[in-house]
Design a protein around this motif. Sequence first.
Motif, PDB file in Angstrom:
ATOM      1  N   GLU A 173       6.791   9.837   2.788  1.00  0.00           N
ATOM      2  CA  GLU A 173       6.064   8.963   1.867  1.00  0.00           C
ATOM      3  C   GLU A 173       6.603   9.135   0.460  1.00  0.00           C
ATOM      4  O   GLU A 173       6.573  10.232  -0.097  1.00  0.00           O
ATOM      5  CB  GLU A 173       4.567   9.272   1.882  1.00  0.00           C
ATOM      6  N   GLY A 175      -4.229  -1.699  -2.618  1.00  0.00           N
ATOM      7  CA  GLY A 175      -2.828  -1.561  -2.972  1.00  0.00           C
ATOM      8  C   GLY A 175      -2.504  -2.306  -4.248  1.00  0.00           C
ATOM      9  O   GLY A 175      -3.390  -2.736  -4.994  1.00  0.00           O
ATOM     10  N   LYS A 232       5.500   6.946  -2.116  1.00  0.00           N
ATOM     11  CA  LYS A 232       4.342   6.728  -2.975  1.00  0.00           C
ATOM     12  C   LYS A 232       3.288   5.944  -2.223  1.00  0.00           C
ATOM     13  O   LYS A 232       3.599   5.059  -1.432  1.00  0.00           O
ATOM     14  CB  LYS A 232       4.746   5.987  -4.252  1.00  0.00           C
ATOM     15  N   ASN A 233       2.030   6.266  -2.506  1.00  0.00           N
ATOM     16  CA  ASN A 233       0.895   5.528  -1.973  1.00  0.00           C
ATOM     17  C   ASN A 233       0.246   4.781  -3.130  1.00  0.00           C
ATOM     18  O   ASN A 233      -0.108   5.391  -4.139  1.00  0.00           O
ATOM     19  CB  ASN A 233      -0.104   6.490  -1.323  1.00  0.00           C
ATOM     20  N   GLN A 261       0.810  -1.216   0.000  1.00  0.00           N
ATOM     21  CA  GLN A 261       0.000   0.000   0.000  1.00  0.00           C
ATOM     22  C   GLN A 261       0.847   1.272   0.000  1.00  0.00           C
ATOM     23  O   GLN A 261       0.384   2.312  -0.455  1.00  0.00           O
ATOM     24  CB  GLN A 261      -0.930   0.019   1.226  1.00  0.00           C
ATOM     25  N   GLN A 262       2.081   1.182   0.473  1.00  0.00           N
ATOM     26  CA  GLN A 262       2.864   2.406   0.638  1.00  0.00           C
ATOM     27  C   GLN A 262       4.343   2.058   0.769  1.00  0.00           C
ATOM     28  O   GLN A 262       4.702   1.033   1.349  1.00  0.00           O
ATOM     29  CB  GLN A 262       2.381   3.147   1.895  1.00  0.00           C
TER      30      GLN A 262
END
Length: 387
Positions: A155, A167, A157-158, A147-148
């Motif tokens: 962060e 995700g 990327k999400n 998911q991340q």
Amino acid sequence: MKKPLIAAATVLLNFALAPSLSHAQATGPGPTITCASDSSIFNTGFNGAGGKLSPPAQDAFWEAAAGDASGPGSVTTWTQANVVGNIAPGSWVNSPFGNAEWIARGNGLGDGGGAIVYYRYQFNIDPSVDLATFSLNFDFYIDDYIQQIIVNSSEYKNYVSASSPNGQGGFASGAQLSETLSYGPTAPWVHGANSIVLKSWNNVAPTGLLAQTTTSTTCQPKLSIGKTTSASSPLKPKANVTYTVVATNTGLVAADGAVVADPMPPGISSGAWTCAASNGAVCPAASGVLPLSETIANFPSQGAVTYTIESQVAETPPLTITNTASLTLNTAICTPADCTASVSNAVTLEPIAVTPAPVPALNRWGWVLGIILLSVLGMSRLRKTGK
């Protein structure tokens, strides 16, 4: 039974770290990485000797923990991830290089539907590393989804979206998560302590992570190219001009396979080159003719090759001759950034001399004939007037 895979592609984590943005940090947990380090140390389940650990065992550096959707701050206790092996044979992929193994929190069977598991890798970048060249190439296989990705608390990327609410990623061959992670605000790598955190979401048990580096190096080659000309004034048609091309490996790792090229530019009718090498580099050939395209098979750190090109201007050249050389190698960082160097010379076109056609001179008989002709014409006119 596991749910159908969502296919993704190969993760390519390029930790391109710009020196101008780096700053010193205290050394933290995990290995210290230099440009001489084998990137396999980032593999899950790596045994440190070119192979993989067999379960039951603990991963030397990867950690795992349960948390919630709010982020890694929800983790109360990080523990070393357990090497669980391929507990879903026929579904989970095996390491294609035999030097990585599946890891999980606990035995991989206790995290069921909706479970969020975090994986963390902590390491240090040695101050000797040129941060602009640091690069790791990964394949990330996950059961079920990533998911991340978080780098040094930022962060990167999400991966959760309306089309992928849980995700992205997968656990079979060809279902890897694809990503390029480059230095910048979302990947603020530094000398000293660094961390990579993956947030995963599971559909049903089992769950696990296989991280596989796909190249052995941790630093990218760093190259530079320059070009000069002997001409200090405008060129003339058919004049001789000498170009010099210097290609240098300015990085800390070898750049074997780099290609030096210099095509025949418009306005140059011919050219012949010679090559000289230094600091361990080897010229592929001692001499040749344009166009130039040579692969440097032996190009060690600080090595250089110099091409001297003797060329001739065409008979009818353009008003400006621009000659561009290039130095290329996949994944290399270059100076200039586009790996090319050019020089331009104005051309002076000399005016074409026009010689007027000579007027033929009359000789004596020519004058006599002319007088007779004029006399005849005159008498004819008088007769007409007398009528």
